[in-house]
Design a protein around this motif. Sequence first.
Motif, short mmCIF file in Angstrom:
data_model
loop_
_atom_site.label_atom_id
_atom_site.label_comp_id
_atom_site.label_asym_id
_atom_site.label_seq_id
_atom_site.Cartn_x
_atom_site.Cartn_y
_atom_site.Cartn_z
N CYS A 153 4.07 -31.48 16.85
CA CYS A 153 4.15 -30.01 16.75
C CYS A 153 2.97 -29.49 15.94
CB CYS A 153 5.47 -29.60 16.13
SG CYS A 153 6.90 -30.41 16.86
N VAL A 158 9.58 -27.20 12.02
CA VAL A 158 10.45 -27.16 13.20
C VAL A 158 11.92 -27.14 12.79
CG1 VAL A 158 8.75 -28.37 14.63
CG2 VAL A 158 10.55 -29.68 13.55
N LYS A 306 4.67 -32.97 12.20
CA LYS A 306 5.57 -31.81 12.11
C LYS A 306 6.21 -31.83 10.73
CE LYS A 306 8.69 -34.86 14.34
NZ LYS A 306 7.72 -35.70 15.03
#
Length: 348
Positions: A153, A158, A306
């Motif tokens: 990501c 997230v 991420k």
Amino acid sequence: MEICGRFPSINPRFHQMATFQPLTAWCNLSRNPKSPEHLGRKMFILGMGFVGRFFAADLKARGWSVGGSCTSVAKKNELEELGYESYVFDANDPRPEILEIVKNHTHLVVSIPPVAGLGDLMLRDKKFAEDILKDGILQWLVYLSTTSVYGDCGGAWVDEEYPIRTMSERIRDRLSAEEEWLSLGRNLGIAAHVFRLGGIYGPGRSAVDTILKQKPLSFGQKTRIYKSHTSRIHVADVCQALNASILRPSPGKIYNIVDDDPAPRMEVFEYAQDLIEEKFSERGEQYVSTGRDESFVKGIGSRGEKRVSNSRMKTELEMKLVHPTFRSGLQSIIDNADLSALRKPTVS
Ligand SMILES: NC(=O)c1ccc[n+]([C@@H]2O[C@H](COP(=O)([O-])OP(=O)(O)OC[C@H]3O[C@@H](n4cnc5c(N)ncnc54)[C@H](OP(=O)(O)O)[C@@H]3O)[C@@H](O)[C@H]2O)c1
């Protein structure tokens, strides 16, 4: 009761296996499974591995009856010595009896990873599984998944609603296993949940243990060392989250189970090294590594970048982490480590 032969592709070797209890042992229990005297606190853990064993010990200490599965007779014997009803179960060759056993438990934790390329074979015939479980006493389940389902990501934060774009075979297998267990819960009217766990560490499995055991790092460890962010969770907090979900079931809910600090793995290893050196120096000894291979592999490990948010876990499960960062987690591990049992350090 005839149950043999109903499971799809059942393996004839099943008839020779002596690892399951005789049918009569659980037939009595299943006679009237929904009567109040049967609705106790009975946990079944599919996959008594690292998390499974910690959680089993935690529950047992609080009066739960706990059973679980493993993949070998040697481990089954070990688990029985610890006081757990245990069964040998191989997800590559799933057998119907395991469902007959599961259905006589009020709670279930699924800790077996999907079979590569095939997903969760236990739910290959969901209708069959539902037909067995619907007559049981199961009320709650958690499927243990992983934060790696989010893929790369680009270092973004997230949460559980983050759109998953990367689709490797591994991620596809995980996501389909998550969905299968949630949908089983919906169809049976039981509270099914998914926990997406960060890297799990705890006593016996941590940066401290890796350094002290001076084992060569795996290729995966060597590539991940350069990652800027790595989510992790101490096993005590996984247990805490499971207990919180039992108290506050929320059918169909997915939770990220991670700590507050997605710190780079290199930082974690450096901190662990400092703790070890400090511990040895308190004993008047010097700790010198005997040539741990530090040929880290740059570049590859940055793919899954991420930062995983634990905000839903904190608000909805009302969790206060025992180990909000790797620092307190590793400190508690070194504080309780029996260094005398380990290989003697090189003293210069
Ligand atoms: N380790 C991590 O950092 C991490 C991070 C995120 C998510 N997860 C996932 O969270 C879950 C629990 O993690 P863990 O670290 O406690 O896992 P673990 O220690 O590897 O335990 C996995 C359990 O599943 C059993 N198992 C594995 N393959 C099986 C198969 N084909 N058939 C039947 N049983 C099988 C193992 O049996 P034996 O006891 O006989 O070996 C073991 O009891 C797993 O699904 C794992 O993939 C792990």
